[in-house]
Design an enzyme around this catalytic site. Sequence first.
Site, short mmCIF file in Angstrom:
data_model
loop_
_atom_site.label_atom_id
_atom_site.label_comp_id
_atom_site.label_asym_id
_atom_site.label_seq_id
_atom_site.Cartn_x
_atom_site.Cartn_y
_atom_site.Cartn_z
N CYS A 53 46.28 74.81 -24.89
CA CYS A 53 46.64 75.52 -26.12
C CYS A 53 48.07 75.13 -26.50
O CYS A 53 48.91 74.95 -25.65
CB CYS A 53 46.57 77.02 -25.90
SG CYS A 53 44.89 77.64 -25.82
N GLN A 54 48.32 75.07 -27.81
CA GLN A 54 49.67 74.77 -28.28
C GLN A 54 50.58 75.96 -28.03
O GLN A 54 51.76 75.83 -27.76
CB GLN A 54 49.67 74.53 -29.79
CG GLN A 54 48.97 73.28 -30.20
CD GLN A 54 48.93 73.23 -31.71
OE1 GLN A 54 48.43 74.14 -32.36
NE2 GLN A 54 49.45 72.16 -32.28
#
Lengths: 150, 419
Positions: A53-54
Amino acid sequence: MDSSPTITLEELIEEFEALGDWEAQCEFLIDLGFELPKLPPELKTEETRVRGCQSNVWMVIELKEGSPRTVEIRAESDAMLVNGLIAVLLSIYSGKTPREILAVDVQDIFHRLGLDRHLSTARRNGLHSMVQRIREFAEQAARKESHAES
Amino acid sequence: MAEQGFNVLKIREDFPIFSQRLSGGKPFFYLDSAASAQKPRCVIEKEIEVYEQYYANAYRGVYEFGARVDEELDGGGDREGVREKVRRLLGASSAEEVIFTSGTTMSINLVANAWGRKFLQPSDEVLITLMEHHANLVPWQRITAERGAKLRYIPLSGDGRLDLAALDELLTSRTRLVAVTRMSNVLGTVNPIDVITKRAKEQGALVLVDGAQSVPHEPTNVLDPPIDFLAFSGHKLFGPSGIGVLWGRRELLEAMDPFLCGGHMISEVYLDHSTWAPLPAKFEAGTIPIAQAIALGAAVDYVDAIGWTAIHEHEQQLLEYAWDRLTEVPGLTVHGPGLEHRGPILSFSIEGAHPEDLAQLLNLKGVFVRHGHHCTMPLHDHLGVPATVRASFALYNTREDVDALVEGLHFARKKLRLA
Ligand SMILES: Cc1ncc(COP(=O)(O)O)c(C=O)c1O
């Protein structure tokens, strides 16, 4: 902490249809994100962190006592839109048995919500990582169950 | 804000994309030129011209189309080739020192492999900075590890400039190469290449400049200060993607081994060994991006015709305006130095707002910015934030773009319940 979804999948799909465009849907997702119950800080560990995930996402998945045993998912992100997406995942998966979870065609749901079109590739990958995490848990739990049955 | 002879609305007409509307007829505001710049019509048309009128492989055929492609690239008759245009752009002494690559990343990897593998010895040092893009960091990490050499970093001051006081200790006779960006893709910091080059030369070290961000915004001169390598990408200079340049000093390029091997880069091939083609072919193995390289020439001509002074003035005015207007946004911090030390790049954080949310919400208002670590993880560790939002400007941006950004940020803060 209550992990029951803030919204059911049917309500969500209806709401998305009523809102019509992505601008309104995105704002709605962020509002949903604000309603998501927070994870206790001690559960935000390297172990519960979802990779890929960013933004940071922490996810705790457990089997609830009872019969049949259902899956309880709690998760939180530091990005509000992601919290909204977590609320979507909860509406899809929460309270289901491991086998029910594995039977869900989540891509179809994302498609109906238009998420496959409106989210960036990076965001979609992040969402996919969360789905993966849930499915892996369900697979293991389902395997254990069949083991116990046989 | 029309400077003399520079009319940004006229400039925008050169870029077909600015006549696009989003669904529902909404306008868009492109503030991500540091990631990649939009293309003027002349670049698009040049690429089409190649495919429609004389496409053939480069440096292969004696027939008419092949000859025309070669002429476009290397000149001939009355035609000035792309390599010569780039030589002029960089102030280099010879077009043969201009190597076509796929971009900055490839250019730096080329030097790390072709120079580093041959010349770096254990106990040698390569000096880079804490603000480097991963493209000017990871290749040095790998090649220094492979050669048993050491990679060192110039630290940053509190306001995101290079801490030059640390140079005395870091830049020594063990330093073989200093690799530094001219303009940070996050902080916008413009680094004093002249000071660094002077100090490097005193210690006998080479200097590689990452020009990815600077070449589209200011005049470049590789001879003054006298650096050794310069890398840049065509796509950030309004040219096509897939084409970039490595410029290197001839003696160095000649002393280096090839990086990629294959067609075109050889002189003679025997069963047990080969000899290398002269520059620039030695470093251009295989088929280059033909139409893209040719259209890069149109991009160089385009900025040339507008002129650096006009471009710089316009961008600096816009930067100042953006700087002032962003201070209106509560809780906003711009990372990096003051205006006098930066190019047209503003990366910021807003207290209580996640960069991903900000970018998503700005997108709803048609404001296109980038968020994330911008390929500079060590720099973000230094800043103490995992990600930032970046707005970057180019010659076609206007005050309306800045206004839309500021309004978008107010909207985002409201949606995120910060206002
Ligand atoms: C400073 C800097 N160096 C290198 C690069 C890499 O450029 P490219 O991806 O075109 O190879 C970039 C691009 O973002 C950059 O900003």
